[in-house]
Each structure stands twice: as C-alpha cells, then as structure tokens.
Design a protein around this motif. Structure first.
Motif, PDB file in Angstrom:
ATOM      1  N   ILE A 125       0.830  -1.212   0.000  1.00  0.00           N
ATOM      2  CA  ILE A 125       0.000   0.000   0.000  1.00  0.00           C
ATOM      3  C   ILE A 125       0.860   1.255   0.000  1.00  0.00           C
ATOM      4  CG2 ILE A 125      -1.600   1.379   1.390  1.00  0.00           C
ATOM      5  CD1 ILE A 125      -2.983  -1.212   2.158  1.00  0.00           C
ATOM      6  N   ILE A 126       1.857   1.282   0.890  1.00  0.00           N
ATOM      7  CA  ILE A 126       2.687   2.488   0.986  1.00  0.00           C
ATOM      8  C   ILE A 126       3.521   2.661  -0.282  1.00  0.00           C
ATOM      9  CG2 ILE A 126       4.588   3.563   2.253  1.00  0.00           C
ATOM     10  CD1 ILE A 126       3.414   2.154   4.766  1.00  0.00           C
ATOM     11  N   GLY A 127       4.121   1.570  -0.757  1.00  0.00           N
ATOM     12  CA  GLY A 127       4.921   1.634  -1.972  1.00  0.00           C
ATOM     13  C   GLY A 127       4.083   2.073  -3.163  1.00  0.00           C
ATOM     14  N   GLY A 128       2.913   1.465  -3.287  1.00  0.00           N
ATOM     15  CA  GLY A 128       2.018   1.790  -4.391  1.00  0.00           C
ATOM     16  C   GLY A 128       1.593   3.239  -4.348  1.00  0.00           C
ATOM     17  N   PHE A 129       1.341   3.733  -3.117  1.00  0.00           N
ATOM     18  CA  PHE A 129       0.925   5.122  -2.928  1.00  0.00           C
ATOM     19  C   PHE A 129       1.969   6.070  -3.510  1.00  0.00           C
ATOM     20  CE2 PHE A 129       1.108   8.898  -0.107  1.00  0.00           C
ATOM     21  CZ  PHE A 129      -0.144   9.428  -0.363  1.00  0.00           C
ATOM     22  N   PHE A 130       3.252   5.824  -3.153  1.00  0.00           N
ATOM     23  CA  PHE A 130       4.302   6.724  -3.622  1.00  0.00           C
ATOM     24  C   PHE A 130       4.535   6.568  -5.113  1.00  0.00           C
ATOM     25  CE2 PHE A 130       5.316   6.934   0.902  1.00  0.00           C
ATOM     26  CZ  PHE A 130       5.446   8.304   1.020  1.00  0.00           C
ATOM     27  N   LEU A 131       4.459   5.324  -5.576  1.00  0.00           N
ATOM     28  CA  LEU A 131       4.684   5.047  -6.996  1.00  0.00           C
ATOM     29  C   LEU A 131       3.620   5.766  -7.834  1.00  0.00           C
ATOM     30  CD1 LEU A 131       6.824   3.298  -8.368  1.00  0.00           C
ATOM     31  CD2 LEU A 131       5.074   1.524  -8.642  1.00  0.00           C
ATOM     32  N   ALA A 132       2.357   5.607  -7.420  1.00  0.00           N
ATOM     33  CA  ALA A 132       1.264   6.228  -8.174  1.00  0.00           C
ATOM     34  C   ALA A 132       1.396   7.739  -8.135  1.00  0.00           C
ATOM     35  CB  ALA A 132      -0.083   5.788  -7.619  1.00  0.00           C
ATOM     36  N   ARG A 133       1.825   8.244  -6.970  1.00  0.00           N
ATOM     37  CA  ARG A 133       1.968   9.688  -6.829  1.00  0.00           C
ATOM     38  C   ARG A 133       3.022  10.263  -7.764  1.00  0.00           C
ATOM     39  NH1 ARG A 133       1.556  12.961  -1.523  1.00  0.00           N
ATOM     40  NH2 ARG A 133       3.734  13.371  -1.940  1.00  0.00           N
ATOM     41  N   ALA A 134       4.039   9.450  -8.052  1.00  0.00           N
ATOM     42  CA  ALA A 134       5.117   9.922  -8.917  1.00  0.00           C
ATOM     43  C   ALA A 134       4.581  10.298 -10.298  1.00  0.00           C
ATOM     44  CB  ALA A 134       6.199   8.849  -9.041  1.00  0.00           C
ATOM     45  N   TRP A 135       3.539   9.605 -10.746  1.00  0.00           N
ATOM     46  CA  TRP A 135       2.921   9.984 -12.030  1.00  0.00           C
ATOM     47  C   TRP A 135       1.804  10.995 -11.835  1.00  0.00           C
ATOM     48  CZ3 TRP A 135       5.563   5.396 -12.101  1.00  0.00           C
ATOM     49  CH2 TRP A 135       6.312   5.139 -13.243  1.00  0.00           C
ATOM     50  N   TYR A 136       1.112  10.821 -10.707  1.00  0.00           N
ATOM     51  CA  TYR A 136      -0.093  11.592 -10.457  1.00  0.00           C
ATOM     52  C   TYR A 136       0.203  13.087 -10.337  1.00  0.00           C
ATOM     53  CZ  TYR A 136      -4.051  13.334  -7.752  1.00  0.00           C
ATOM     54  OH  TYR A 136      -5.097  14.066  -7.302  1.00  0.00           O
ATOM     55  N   LEU A 137       1.204  13.443  -9.505  1.00  0.00           N
ATOM     56  CA  LEU A 137       1.451  14.858  -9.234  1.00  0.00           C
ATOM     57  C   LEU A 137       1.817  15.648 -10.476  1.00  0.00           C
ATOM     58  CD1 LEU A 137       3.143  14.878  -5.724  1.00  0.00           C
ATOM     59  CD2 LEU A 137       0.821  15.506  -6.363  1.00  0.00           C
ATOM     60  N   PRO A 138       2.836  15.167 -11.285  1.00  0.00           N
ATOM     61  CA  PRO A 138       3.154  15.937 -12.500  1.00  0.00           C
ATOM     62  C   PRO A 138       1.978  15.993 -13.466  1.00  0.00           C
ATOM     63  CG  PRO A 138       4.514  13.936 -12.332  1.00  0.00           C
ATOM     64  CD  PRO A 138       3.740  14.044 -11.069  1.00  0.00           C
ATOM     65  N   ALA A 139       1.210  14.896 -13.542  1.00  0.00           N
ATOM     66  CA  ALA A 139       0.079  14.879 -14.467  1.00  0.00           C
ATOM     67  C   ALA A 139      -0.930  15.948 -14.082  1.00  0.00           C
ATOM     68  CB  ALA A 139      -0.583  13.505 -14.451  1.00  0.00           C
ATOM     69  N   THR A 140      -1.272  16.004 -12.775  1.00  0.00           N
ATOM     70  CA  THR A 140      -2.295  16.964 -12.359  1.00  0.00           C
ATOM     71  C   THR A 140      -1.782  18.387 -12.537  1.00  0.00           C
ATOM     72  OG1 THR A 140      -1.506  16.778 -10.103  1.00  0.00           O
ATOM     73  CG2 THR A 140      -3.379  15.422 -10.711  1.00  0.00           C
ATOM     74  N   GLN A 141      -0.481  18.585 -12.294  1.00  0.00           N
ATOM     75  CA  GLN A 141       0.059  19.935 -12.479  1.00  0.00           C
ATOM     76  C   GLN A 141      -0.009  20.349 -13.937  1.00  0.00           C
ATOM     77  OE1 GLN A 141       3.850  19.698 -10.566  1.00  0.00           O
ATOM     78  NE2 GLN A 141       2.879  19.900  -8.540  1.00  0.00           N
ATOM     79  N   ALA A 142       0.321  19.395 -14.816  1.00  0.00           N
ATOM     80  CA  ALA A 142       0.281  19.690 -16.254  1.00  0.00           C
ATOM     81  C   ALA A 142      -1.133  20.046 -16.684  1.00  0.00           C
ATOM     82  CB  ALA A 142       0.785  18.478 -17.049  1.00  0.00           C
ATOM     83  N   ILE A 143      -2.102  19.276 -16.166  1.00  0.00           N
ATOM     84  CA  ILE A 143      -3.490  19.514 -16.549  1.00  0.00           C
ATOM     85  C   ILE A 143      -3.960  20.878 -16.042  1.00  0.00           C
ATOM     86  CG2 ILE A 143      -5.866  18.744 -16.161  1.00  0.00           C
ATOM     87  CD1 ILE A 143      -4.676  15.875 -16.019  1.00  0.00           C
ATOM     88  N   ALA A 144      -3.597  21.150 -14.785  1.00  0.00           N
ATOM     89  CA  ALA A 144      -4.082  22.395 -14.182  1.00  0.00           C
ATOM     90  C   ALA A 144      -3.476  23.620 -14.856  1.00  0.00           C
ATOM     91  CB  ALA A 144      -3.780  22.401 -12.690  1.00  0.00           C
ATOM     92  N   SER A 145      -2.324  23.449 -15.504  1.00  0.00           N
ATOM     93  CA  SER A 145      -1.688  24.628 -16.087  1.00  0.00           C
ATOM     94  C   SER A 145      -2.135  24.874 -17.522  1.00  0.00           C
ATOM     95  CB  SER A 145      -0.156  24.483 -16.025  1.00  0.00           C
ATOM     96  OG  SER A 145       0.219  23.322 -16.729  1.00  0.00           O
ATOM     97  N   VAL A 146      -2.993  24.022 -18.064  1.00  0.00           N
ATOM     98  CA  VAL A 146      -3.494  24.246 -19.417  1.00  0.00           C
ATOM     99  C   VAL A 146      -4.596  25.300 -19.359  1.00  0.00           C
ATOM    100  CG1 VAL A 146      -4.715  23.243 -21.367  1.00  0.00           C
ATOM    101  CG2 VAL A 146      -2.944  21.925 -20.201  1.00  0.00           C
ATOM    102  N   ASN A 147      -4.296  26.489 -19.835  1.00  0.00           N
ATOM    103  CA  ASN A 147      -5.282  27.572 -19.894  1.00  0.00           C
ATOM    104  C   ASN A 147      -6.097  27.693 -18.601  1.00  0.00           C
ATOM    105  OD1 ASN A 147      -6.872  29.581 -20.772  1.00  0.00           O
ATOM    106  ND2 ASN A 147      -7.985  28.382 -22.315  1.00  0.00           N
ATOM    107  N   PRO A 148      -5.429  27.927 -17.462  1.00  0.00           N
ATOM    108  CA  PRO A 148      -6.125  27.852 -16.157  1.00  0.00           C
ATOM    109  C   PRO A 148      -7.290  28.828 -16.041  1.00  0.00           C
ATOM    110  CG  PRO A 148      -3.920  28.761 -15.927  1.00  0.00           C
ATOM    111  CD  PRO A 148      -4.026  28.268 -17.319  1.00  0.00           C
ATOM    112  N   ALA A 149      -7.266  29.926 -16.786  1.00  0.00           N
ATOM    113  CA  ALA A 149      -8.349  30.894 -16.641  1.00  0.00           C
ATOM    114  C   ALA A 149      -9.667  30.339 -17.168  1.00  0.00           C
ATOM    115  CB  ALA A 149      -8.001  32.185 -17.355  1.00  0.00           C
ATOM    116  N   HIS A 150      -9.592  29.433 -18.134  1.00  0.00           N
ATOM    117  CA  HIS A 150     -10.834  28.919 -18.702  1.00  0.00           C
ATOM    118  C   HIS A 150     -11.058  27.451 -18.454  1.00  0.00           C
ATOM    119  CE1 HIS A 150     -10.428  32.683 -21.049  1.00  0.00           C
ATOM    120  NE2 HIS A 150     -11.727  32.707 -20.772  1.00  0.00           N
ATOM    121  N   THR A 151      -9.994  26.677 -18.522  1.00  0.00           N
ATOM    122  CA  THR A 151     -10.197  25.245 -18.294  1.00  0.00           C
ATOM    123  C   THR A 151      -9.342  24.789 -17.115  1.00  0.00           C
ATOM    124  OG1 THR A 151      -8.542  24.715 -19.954  1.00  0.00           O
ATOM    125  CG2 THR A 151     -10.849  24.773 -20.668  1.00  0.00           C
ATOM    126  N   GLY A 152      -8.129  24.296 -17.400  1.00  0.00           N
ATOM    127  CA  GLY A 152      -7.289  23.829 -16.301  1.00  0.00           C
ATOM    128  C   GLY A 152      -7.813  22.549 -15.688  1.00  0.00           C
TER     129      GLY A 152
END
Lengths: 438, 234, 337
Positions: A125-152
C-alpha cells in the motif's frame, strides 16, 4: 391519523406559492418552486434512510456534491489539450493505484495471517501510494496549467446532460456502497460522525482536485436540458402567448424555461415517489421498518440487518446524488465552494423531521415547506428588522448591524422550527401511518 | 405489626396484575426469604415494597408508618437499602468509591460504617483501590451489599444475591447476611436457591402467581412435604 | 552534529509545538463532548457552535476591555475576558437544557432524539453567532507575540534553524494542563465529581444512592460549556476566530473523543493528541528535515509531503474508522452505545 391532512397541507403550500406569485413575482415563485422540488427529492432520499431504516446519515452534502460533479464529468466538453498534457500520466497513475489495491487484496488472500501478511500488505500500500503519486502529481500539475483561466481541468465527456443525472445517482450510489461497507456495522452515533467525515472528505476532493473539477474556480456554462431564453424569445408561439397574457416576450421566455425545469423535476419526483411508496408498502418495506423498530429482534429472526441497511443507504444516497445533479443543472454551474453542511445536510434533516419521518408525503411536504421558509425568511426577516428599527436613524450602527445580520435570522428560525417540532409534534406534520395489520 | 410490611399488594407493569394480594413482612434482626417458581412475582413483590412499582391495592408500612406513596429514593432516606439483582455496582469506580457513593445521602462521618463493612467483608478492604468492575462475581456482590449498608439501613433488601455465583461463594455470602441480620437489621431477600435460603430464613414466603401459597418459618417450610414436593425438588 | 540538531529543531518548530498546541485544544473540546456523552448519553452536535459562542462573547468582552485600555501586559487580554465568556456560555447551555433537553429527558426519549435536538440548537447558536459578530474572521490576540522568537533562539544556540514558541501556543499548553488537572481533581476527589462518575457508570444505582440527576446534568452542562469556551478561545487566539472553522472542528473533536473511548475523560485527552499529531505529521512536508539528515547526493527534490493540508479532515476520519473497526471502545475503554 386519517388521510385528510395530506391534501390540505399540500393545498396550503400551493396557496403560499400563489401568494408569492401575486405579491412578489411569478418568476420568483417558479424559481422557489423548482428548488423546493429538488429539496423534496433530497428529503425523500433521506427519508428512505432515516424514516424507513433509522440510519443517521449526516453526509448528505457529500452525495449531493458528487451528483453535481457527475453532471460536469458527463456533460462538459472534453478539454483535449489537457488530456494531451497530462492524460497519459494520469492514466498510468490510476492504473498503478488500482494495481496497488489489487495487489494488497491479493496479498491478503494468498499469505497466511500473521505479521508477514501485515507487513506485506503495508509495504504494497505504501509503496504503491508513492509510486502512483510519482505519475499523479506531474500529471495533475500539467493539466491544471493548461489555460487555467478557462479550463485547467480535463473537462467531461460531452454527453447529454440528462445522462449526468443518472450518472450522478450512480456515482453517489457507488460511493455510498463503499462507505456503507465500512461504516454500517457501527452504532448510530458513530455512523453519524463517520458520515459527517465522509462528506468533508468528498468535498475536500471536489474542492482541491482542480484537474478533475476546477475546484473553487467553478465550472460555468453547463449544458442545459432545456432551450435558452434568448432562443425562446424569438419563437413565434412564445411571442403569441406573451401578447395574449400581456407580458413581455422576455418574461414569457424566462417563465417557459422555468416551467420546463419544473416539469422535469416534477416528473422525477413523481417517479421516485411512486417507487418509494411501492417499496414502503412491499414486504421489503415492512421488513425495513421491523429492523428499524427492533434491530436485535430482526437480527435474531435471521434478517441480514447490515445487508438491508447497505441497500437502504445506497438507495437513499443515490436519490440525494440525483437531486444534487439536478440542482447543478438548474443552477447552470458547479460551485464546490457553495456546499456547506448547514444547507446541504442539516437543512434536509429539518425537512424530514418537520415533514414527518417515515412518511414519503411528509418528507416531500417538509422539503417544499422548509425550502420555502428558508428562502422567504430572508426578505421577511429583513423587512421585520427594518420595521422594528425604523425608529433609529438609517445610519445608526445598531440598525445597520441588525440589517446585515438579518440574513442569519433564518438559521435561527430553522433551529427553532426543528426544536418546536421535536417537542410538540415529534412525529412531524404528516406522521408515519402505522399499518394496522389484522 | 411487623417492622416492614407490604400488605395485600396488588399491581403489575401493564394491564395484567403480577401481584395478587400478596403480603410480605419482616422484623428487625430477622431474615425473610421469598421463594417460588419462575414468574411467581418474587422480584416484583420486592420492587413493590421498595416503591419501584406502583400498587393498585394494598399498602407498605415501615415502622408503623405508611410509606406507599414514597419514591424509592425517599425510602432510602427512611432507612431502606436495596441491592438489585444485576447492575448493582459502579464498575469503573473503586471499591471504596462504591461504598462512598452508597453513603451519598449521609452528611455525617461515614468512616466508621465503612470500617464495619470492611470488617464484614475483609476482602473488600484488601481490594479497596481496585475498580469494582474488575472483581470476581462473589466479590462484586459483596461490594453491592456493602454499598447498600453504607446508609446504615434498618431494612436490607436483596434481589437474588447469589445469582450466578459458585456454591462456596454462596455459602459465604449467606454467612455474611446472617451476620448483618444479627446487628439488628431486617433482611428481606428473593432467592432462586430456595433450600439454602430457607435454611437461614426466620420466615419464608412461598409465592405462586403473585399470591402467598405458604408462609411459615424456614425450618417448617423445609420439612413441609407439599413445599418439598412442589418447590424444593423433592 | 549541527545538521542533526537543526533537523530536530525544525521538527520541534513545525511539528512538535503546533501539534501539541492543537492537541491540547482538541483535548479540551473532546473532554466536553465526552462528558456530555457520559452523563446525558448522546453525541452533542452543537458542541462546535457552543465553542464559537463562548469565543464570540470572550472576543466582545476583550474588545470592550481594550477600548477601556485594560490589558494584561504581555498576556492576551482575552484571558481577562475569558470568565465572562464562560459565564455566558454556561448560561446558554443551562437555558438550552431547561428549554430543550429537559423535556425529552422527562419522557425518556431515545438518545437519537437528543442528537436531533442538538442539531436544532446547532442552528440556533450558529445563527446567533453570525447575527451578533458576523461570519467574518476576527483576530483578537494581543500582548507579547512570542515567548521565544526565532531570532532569540538563533542568537542563543547559534543554529541556523530557528525555534519559535508563540505566547498563544504556550498559553494553550499551560491552560490545558491546568484545566485538565482541575477537572480530574474534581472528578476523582470531590463528592460531586464522584457522584457524576457514579451517574455515568450506573444511572439507576446512582438514583438509588440518592444522587440527584438534575444536579448531575446541570453540572455536566456547566463543565462542558466551560471546556468548550476555553477550547474555543485558545484555538481562536492561536489561529484566529471564524465561525465556520468551529463547525469544522466538530469532526476532529468527535474523532478524538471516540478514538480515546467515548465517555472516558482520559481517553478524550489521549485522543486529542493522537488526532492532532497524526494530522500534523501526515501533512508536514519533510523536504527540509531530510535535507539536513541525508547526504547531499540523496537530497530529496519533492516536498515530501504525505498528504496535502487540504485533506487533514481525512486524517481524523481514517483514524476514526480504523479505531471503530479494530477497537470499537476506543483506546481507553469507553462506553458502548
């Protein structure tokens, strides 16, 4: 209790709407009416949980918000740029997350009970949590930075909005099933606290996972199941009717749109009411009440108490989710910041207790009545305070302060209504009809 | 007239009466035992005397005074002590605190009474700092009796004090109860273990369906063939 | 060696002190909840709003004192206003009992009816607070800001990391210790306190022993209101007052009470600290801490925060669920419902 009070109560309620129509405006009366219908649906959902089965759910807000989220995810157009920016990584993270859960379950089944198993499950569980987070965090940041005023955010699927209502119900049902599995064995007070916590968590996710929901930046311009006012205004039949009724075409269009919503909500409410009544009077409903009235005895008679509770919990939450989806659709926007427990959880409780828990008509009456009071208490309260302080100068500090606070008067009124009901009419305005079996 | 008497008591919880004109009496220094089959109204009779059940007919007198209208709490003040069958201690409180709570209505110094209770039940003194809930079944009953004695009652009422304890503990408990009676306290007791209880009883009441069937001294009841056959298992 | 010390100071500054402060505030709140539960046998959902009400009165009196130039020098003026806040809240609680709960007690209503009644009172208190002081944030801490400031600490120790102990934090800890000690002395040593424990243990036997239930209930409300006000004022001094926050405090407070064992005062305190430390430990970003401890080549590049602070409610909740599943009576054996 005879049947007579039910029609009388609803007739009085209709009269109240007529008064608002004549005294304030028809548009306002219809708006209040529409929200009353949604409140009634929520109250119906809670009534199934509390009135039928005695489940103390104070997490209604979370389920309503999930329903709203479903509308966004189903009906909004997808944001292709955001999918390209982070969709792939996000999918990897999701797969990893699911794999972690699967791995943990597998480890639990395969390994013999003991310390090794505990450690293995923990490591996965702990290993999986960190592993998944390694992809999750950059992905969410990338998504949120796409035209944040209108979409993001990722957007939705671009499907019809009414489908969102069904998905809203299903999403709430799914969440309720998961949560119910964990918490339904608990005693009533504990269940209350647990559901309170769940609602906070669901709302935290909706508020802060911007890539999914845009968070507190809100999602505006949701697709509608009814035509737009501007289009209607041009329609020949609207103009014809406006001439006949002596109203402007604009007002006529607004009223038409509201009537459409009212029709939709009324249809949903009627269908749900039919189901709820049928269920209540079926053997299933009788068993439910038997469990509510004496859990131990019902358990001793071989009834699967927790299983039944799970059913009721899921069904009731699904209805609340559906109502949440309808609310967002009617608002035309999804505003996570607007979900507060007082309005979305505890006010529904006032509705059910005041209306009459265990009686579907009571719950609906409570929903309509309380929402009506909630909305109308504000202008009435402001007017009363203005009248009461008319002796003071208009800029007198106390007067200004009191007029500002008038909006909160209705909160006090709701509390008093609840307390008075509990004391003088503990079974509500329309009490549950105790079936007298031969 | 006896010191404590419940006369011609009739009453019950719902529509049907459980007690049908039964009379129970006990004098100072005496042990009176109520026995009878299950559902005979033994505990109900006890509760009626203690005021936990409203009577439809009959009355309860203590020391010649009619106390029928008094609440259980008021009866405690007037010198009655009651040991319920279950839930008769404060489990999370220490033994000593249990006794203190027994003396709650007393405003005078209750230390001497506590010493007397410790003399009666030496094991309690030994365990007086332990939570009562951690004691064995027999010791808990001692705590329960001790708590009731703390008000220095003139009447002590015990509802099945030996329920669920071993025969050895039961004998010891009965010995203590005799000792309590010797100090001049009237003891009224409901018992399932009819034989052993009648052995120590000055008066025995055999109740059937809420009415007196036999009333006699303990010894006499023990040798009465009808009583033996019907209620004492031959 | 300096690195190790720096790391420890860092941890003390950002984890230990805040968590201990928050823990003592939660413990006071949870004590109130647990006491009401022990005596009246229901979960009081109005407790958060009671805290808000007590804090509001204290703030108003503080302002009044400040406007008259009365203060406590280095200590916050609110401390002087606290007794007034407590008195007002006790009156509120007693009136609520007199007008609401007493009736339901007299007809021996089920606990859940009391719970629903507490929802009604929650609405009423909530409205009163917002009408009187408004929904906005209020800061009312004055006096000396720090007991130990970062620059003092650096100058004293020569470490690069600083340690600050704010007055409000020190105050929270000290007041909590004093209040808890007083409460335990009351419950363990006084006749009235013991009678309350007896009533909580076995209501029927307490009645037989001549303990008056009305009195016990009265005192329970008075103590709960006092604890709520103190907890609320300490929290408000520390983090600022806003009515909505106090509603949100309900969840960690209840989590603390349940984790410790509902109805057990000792458990409420333990629960408060368990919840507070878990929340802070799980939402703290360990980047700087590990940078000190690890060789440079291994220095982490992420924030190393296990959980975003947005999800701190999730921590209370997860602990709550774990305890309920693994040990339903809580750490210290509380009451089963």
């Amino acid at each position: 209790m005879t049947r007579a009070p039910t029609p009388i109560a609803f007739a009085l309620m209709a009269l109240a709407f007529l008064i608002v129509g004549f005294a304030q405006s028809w548009s306002l009366a219809l708006t209040i009416f529409n929200y009353c219908l949604i409140a009634a649906i929520m109250a119906l959902g809670l009534n199934i949980q509390w009135g039928y089965a005695g489940l103390f759910n104070v997490g209604l807000m979370g389920f309503a918000a999930l329903g709203g989220l479903a509308v966004v995810l189903v009906a909004m157009p997808p944001v292709t740029d955001a999918w390209q920016a982070g969709g792939g990584d996000l999918l990897v993270a999701v797969v990893l997350g699911l794999a972690t859960i699967a791995g943990a379950i597998l480890a639990r089944h395969l390994l013999p009970p003991g310390r090794t198993r505990k450690i293995a499950v923990g490591v996965i569980i702990i290993g999986g949590f960190f592993l998944a987070r390694a992809w999750y965090l950059p992905a969410t940041q990338a998504i949120a930075s796409v035209n944040p005023a209108h979409t993001g955010y990722l957007g939705g699927l671009g499907l019809p909005v009414l489908l969102g209502w069904i998905v809203g119900a299903l999403l709430a049902a799914g969440a309720a099933w998961l949560i119910g599995r964990i918490t339904l064995g608990l005693r009533s007070d504990y269940l209350a606290i647990a559901t309170l916590g769940i609602a906070e968590i669901l709302l935290a996710i909706i508020k802060y996972e911007d890539w999914l929901t845009r968070g507190v930046k809100n999602v505006n311009g949701l697709p509608r199941p009814v035509p737009f006012e501007v289009e209607l205004q041009q329609a020949a039949w609207v103009q014809e009717w406006s001439l006949r009724l002596g109203a402007s075409a604009q007002d006529m269009a607004v009223l038409t749109v509201k009537l459409c919503y009212a029709g939709l909500a009324l249809a949903v409410l009627m269908i749900l009411l039919w189901f709820a009544q049928t269920a209540l009077n079926s053997p299933w409903g009788r068993m439910m009440r038997a469990i509510r009235d004496n859990e131990t005895a019902a358990g001793a008679m071989g009834k699967n108490v927790t299983g039944r509770h799970l059913q009721v919990f899921v069904l009731g939450s699904a209805i609340v989710g559906l109502a949440g989806a309808m609310l967002v659709t009617m608002d035309g926007q999804f505003t996570p910041g607007s979900y507060v427990p007082l309005r979305f959880t505890f006010l529904i409780w006032v509705m059910v207790i005041v209306g009459g828990s265990g009686n579907n008509y009571g719950a609906i009456l409570g929903g309509v009545l309380i929402w009506f009071l909630w909305v109308e208490a504000e202008p009435v309260g402001a007017w009363l305070i203005a009248a009461a302080t008319s002796g003071l100068a208009p800029d007198h500090a106390l007067r200004v302060h009191l007029i500002e606070g008038a909006a909160h008067m209705r909160v006090v009124v709701m509390g008093l209504v609840l307390l008075l009901t509990l004391r003088f009419r503990p079974r509500g305005l329309l009490p549950e009809r105790i079936a007298r079996s031969a | 007239m006896s010191f404590l008497i419940g006369e011609a008591m009739t009453g019950g919880y719902g529509a049907a009466d459980i007690l049908n004109g039964c009379t129970i009496a006990v004098d100072k220094g005496e042990i009176a035992v109520i026995v009878g089959p299950n559902g005979a109204g033994k505990s109900t009779a006890m509760k009626a005397i203690f005021g936990m059940l409203a009577l439809r007919k009959g009355r309860v007198c203590l020391d010649g005074r009619d106390i029928t209208a008094l609440s259980p709490q008021e009866r405690v003040v007037h010198g009655m002590g009651f040991v319920p069958q279950t839930h008769n201690i404060f489990p999370s409180m220490t033994v000593e605190e249990n006794l203190e709570m027994g003396a709650f209505i007393r405003r005078d110094d209750f230390r001497p009474t506590m010493e007397q209770v410790y003399e009666l039940f030496p094991v309690l003194k030994q365990k007086r700092r332990q939570p009562a809930g951690e004691l064995s079944g027999g010791q808990r009953q001692q705590v329960a009796v001790g708590r009731a004695l703390m008000t220095r009652p003139q009447v002590l009422m015990l509802d099945e004090p030996t329920a669920g304890v071993s025969p050895i503990v039961m004998d010891e408990l009965f010995d203590r109860i005799i000792e309590v009676a010797r100090t001049g306290i009237a003891i009224l007791m409901v018992e399932q273990n009819a034989k052993q209880a009648l052995n120590i009883a000055d008066t025995g009441y055999v109740l059937v369906q809420g009415a007196n069937r036999y009333t006699d001294s303990g010894e006499a009841l023990l040798v009465n063939p009808d009583v033996r056959r019907s209620f004492l298992g031959g | 060696m300096d690195d190790l010390l720096n790391a420890l100071v860092l941890l003390a500054n950002f984890v230990l002190i805040p968590a201990a402060t928050y823990g003592s505030q939660l413990a006071l709140g949870a004590l109130g909840v647990t006491l009401v539960y022990a005596i009246l046998r229901f979960s009081n959902f109005a407790h958060g709003e009671t805290m808000a009400f007590g804090t509001m009165v204290t703030i108003l009196v503080t302002w009044w004192l400040q406007s008259h130039g009365i203060g406590l020098g280095p200590l916050p003026t609110a401390l002087l206003a606290l007794p007034a806040g407590i008195a007002a809240t006790v009156v509120l609680a007693l009136l609520s009992d007199r007008w609401v709960y007493r009736y339901h007690r007299s007809c021996r209503a089920r606990p859940v009816i009391f719970l629903i009644a507490s929802l009604g009172l929650m609405f009423v208190y909530n409205g009163i607070v917002r009408i009187v002081i408004g929904p906005a944030d209020q800061r009312f801490a004055d006096g000396e800001r720090f007991i130990v400031s970062v620059s003092d600490f650096r100058a004293f120790t020569g470490l690069s990391e600083g340690l600050a102990l704010r007055t409000t934090q020190g105050l929270s800890l000290v007041v909590a210790v004093v209040i808890v000690a007083a409460l335990f002395w009351f419950l363990e040593r006084t006749r009235t306190g013991k009678s309350m424990r007896a009533y909580s243990d076995n209501e029927d036997l307490a009645l037989l022993s001549g303990i008056r239930p009305d009195r016990v209930v009265l005192i329970a409300w008075a103590i709960a209101a006092t604890l709520a006000t103190v907890a609320g004022v300490l929290y408000g001094l520390d983090k600022g007052f806003s009515p909505i926050t106090y509603f949100h405090l309900l969840l960690p407070t209840f989590a603390a009470a349940i984790v410790g064992g509902l109805g057990s005062p000792l458990g409420a305190i333990a629960g408060g600290f368990v919840v507070a430390f878990s929340e802070v430990l799980l939402t703290y970003a360990y980047k700087r801490f590990l940078t000190y401890l690890l060789p440079e080549s291994l220095a982490p590049d992420g924030l190393l925060q296990l959980l975003s602070t947005n999800y701190k409610f999730a921590v209370s909740f997860v602990i709550l669920v774990l305890v309920l599943l693994l040990r339903p009576t809580g750490i210290f054996k509380g009451k089963m419902l």
